[in-house]
Design a protein around this motif. Sequence first.
Motif, PDB file in Angstrom:
ATOM      1  N   PRO A 214       0.839  -1.212   0.000  1.00 10.15           N
ATOM      2  CA  PRO A 214       0.000   0.000   0.000  1.00 10.15           C
ATOM      3  C   PRO A 214       0.870   1.257   0.000  1.00 10.15           C
ATOM      4  O   PRO A 214       1.926   1.293   0.644  1.00 10.15           O
ATOM      5  CB  PRO A 214      -0.802  -0.123   1.299  1.00 10.15           C
ATOM      6  CG  PRO A 214      -0.827  -1.589   1.582  1.00 10.15           C
ATOM      7  CD  PRO A 214       0.503  -2.108   1.101  1.00 10.15           C
ATOM      8  N   ASN A 215       0.418   2.254  -0.719  1.00  5.91           N
ATOM      9  CA  ASN A 215       1.192   3.476  -0.887  1.00  5.91           C
ATOM     10  C   ASN A 215       0.388   4.670  -0.387  1.00  5.91           C
ATOM     11  O   ASN A 215      -0.767   4.860  -0.785  1.00  5.91           O
ATOM     12  CB  ASN A 215       1.535   3.635  -2.375  1.00  5.91           C
ATOM     13  CG  ASN A 215       2.446   4.777  -2.645  1.00  5.91           C
ATOM     14  OD1 ASN A 215       2.047   5.927  -2.544  1.00  5.91           O
ATOM     15  ND2 ASN A 215       3.678   4.456  -2.995  1.00  5.91           N
ATOM     16  N   ARG A 216       1.015   5.462   0.451  1.00  4.91           N
ATOM     17  CA  ARG A 216       0.347   6.625   1.033  1.00  4.91           C
ATOM     18  C   ARG A 216      -0.123   7.613  -0.036  1.00  4.91           C
ATOM     19  O   ARG A 216      -1.232   8.141   0.038  1.00  4.91           O
ATOM     20  CB  ARG A 216       1.280   7.338   2.006  1.00  4.91           C
ATOM     21  CG  ARG A 216       0.613   8.554   2.638  1.00  4.91           C
ATOM     22  CD  ARG A 216       1.574   9.370   3.453  1.00  4.91           C
ATOM     23  NE  ARG A 216       1.914   8.639   4.666  1.00  4.91           N
ATOM     24  CZ  ARG A 216       2.838   9.045   5.520  1.00  4.91           C
ATOM     25  NH1 ARG A 216       3.525  10.127   5.277  1.00  4.91           N
ATOM     26  NH2 ARG A 216       3.083   8.357   6.602  1.00  4.91           N
ATOM     27  N   ALA A 217       0.711   7.840  -1.040  1.00  2.10           N
ATOM     28  CA  ALA A 217       0.356   8.797  -2.096  1.00  2.10           C
ATOM     29  C   ALA A 217      -0.843   8.323  -2.928  1.00  2.10           C
ATOM     30  O   ALA A 217      -1.479   9.128  -3.602  1.00  2.10           O
ATOM     31  CB  ALA A 217       1.562   9.051  -3.002  1.00  2.10           C
ATOM     32  N   LEU A 218      -1.140   7.037  -2.865  1.00  2.00           N
ATOM     33  CA  LEU A 218      -2.290   6.479  -3.575  1.00  2.00           C
ATOM     34  C   LEU A 218      -3.464   6.237  -2.630  1.00  2.00           C
ATOM     35  O   LEU A 218      -4.392   5.503  -2.971  1.00  2.00           O
ATOM     36  CB  LEU A 218      -1.913   5.139  -4.234  1.00  2.00           C
ATOM     37  CG  LEU A 218      -0.998   5.204  -5.440  1.00  2.00           C
ATOM     38  CD1 LEU A 218      -0.535   3.810  -5.835  1.00  2.00           C
ATOM     39  CD2 LEU A 218      -1.695   5.887  -6.601  1.00  2.00           C
ATOM     40  N   GLY A 219      -3.424   6.842  -1.459  1.00  2.00           N
ATOM     41  CA  GLY A 219      -4.501   6.635  -0.500  1.00  2.00           C
ATOM     42  C   GLY A 219      -4.501   5.216   0.053  1.00  2.00           C
ATOM     43  O   GLY A 219      -5.557   4.628   0.263  1.00  2.00           O
ATOM     44  N   GLN A 220      -3.308   4.680   0.278  1.00  2.00           N
ATOM     45  CA  GLN A 220      -3.098   3.324   0.802  1.00  2.00           C
ATOM     46  C   GLN A 220      -3.519   2.219  -0.170  1.00  2.00           C
ATOM     47  O   GLN A 220      -3.680   1.076   0.214  1.00  2.00           O
ATOM     48  CB  GLN A 220      -3.774   3.131   2.166  1.00  2.00           C
ATOM     49  CG  GLN A 220      -3.194   4.009   3.259  1.00  2.00           C
ATOM     50  CD  GLN A 220      -1.685   3.821   3.436  1.00  2.00           C
ATOM     51  OE1 GLN A 220      -1.175   2.723   3.381  1.00  2.00           O
ATOM     52  NE2 GLN A 220      -0.976   4.923   3.640  1.00  2.00           N
ATOM     53  N   ARG A 221      -3.673   2.572  -1.447  1.00  2.00           N
ATOM     54  CA  ARG A 221      -3.942   1.541  -2.453  1.00  2.00           C
ATOM     55  C   ARG A 221      -2.610   0.946  -2.908  1.00  2.00           C
ATOM     56  O   ARG A 221      -1.569   1.590  -2.831  1.00  2.00           O
ATOM     57  CB  ARG A 221      -4.711   2.134  -3.628  1.00  2.00           C
ATOM     58  CG  ARG A 221      -6.102   2.623  -3.212  1.00  2.00           C
ATOM     59  CD  ARG A 221      -6.942   3.096  -4.394  1.00  2.00           C
ATOM     60  NE  ARG A 221      -6.265   3.952  -5.346  1.00  2.00           N
ATOM     61  CZ  ARG A 221      -6.252   5.294  -5.312  1.00  2.00           C
ATOM     62  NH1 ARG A 221      -6.880   5.947  -4.344  1.00  2.00           N
ATOM     63  NH2 ARG A 221      -5.635   5.983  -6.241  1.00  2.00           N
ATOM     64  N   VAL A 222      -2.642  -0.271  -3.409  1.00  2.00           N
ATOM     65  CA  VAL A 222      -1.438  -0.973  -3.874  1.00  2.00           C
ATOM     66  C   VAL A 222      -1.165  -0.578  -5.332  1.00  2.00           C
ATOM     67  O   VAL A 222      -2.049  -0.737  -6.186  1.00  2.00           O
ATOM     68  CB  VAL A 222      -1.638  -2.503  -3.755  1.00  2.00           C
ATOM     69  CG1 VAL A 222      -0.452  -3.259  -4.328  1.00  2.00           C
ATOM     70  CG2 VAL A 222      -1.888  -2.889  -2.303  1.00  2.00           C
ATOM     71  N   PRO A 223       0.037  -0.038  -5.621  1.00  2.00           N
ATOM     72  CA  PRO A 223       0.327   0.415  -6.983  1.00  2.00           C
ATOM     73  C   PRO A 223       0.047  -0.636  -8.058  1.00  2.00           C
ATOM     74  O   PRO A 223      -0.542  -0.309  -9.093  1.00  2.00           O
ATOM     75  CB  PRO A 223       1.817   0.772  -6.933  1.00  2.00           C
ATOM     76  CG  PRO A 223       2.041   1.170  -5.511  1.00  2.00           C
ATOM     77  CD  PRO A 223       1.148   0.255  -4.711  1.00  2.00           C
TER      78      PRO A 223
END
Length: 128
Positions: free
Chosen positions: A93-102
């Motif tokens: 999960p990526n913070r910049a993606l709102g905790q979505r997985v790239p």
Amino acid sequence: MKRRVRSADGLRARVRTGLPFPALEALAERLGASRDDIASVLGVPARTLARRRAAGRFTASESDRLVRLGRIAALAEQVLGDPDKAVRWLRRPNRALGQRVPLRELDTDLGAREVEAILVRIEHGVYS
């Protein structure tokens, strides 16, 4: 792929005729993912994947999505400097993606652009 592609025109031609099935297997291996995981990101159902395996080739639109996934994976490796780091980054999960997985965002062009923009910001030292 057995034959090397040496230009954008060559790649475009290969995509239009359909990439060979082993291209998916090579990308799955590179990302440490199963064929089913990669097929899911590509939006290819299991039964369709089985048909493509039997035929030995993907359609042009499926090939285009496969190239998109490979392009983003290569960019992640380039930016992060290590294939293992790139795989971990793509699968967490990526913070910049709102905790979505790239990796899960690469199923659409918009998602891929968002992931690509984050990688470019990282490359330029912008907090992401």
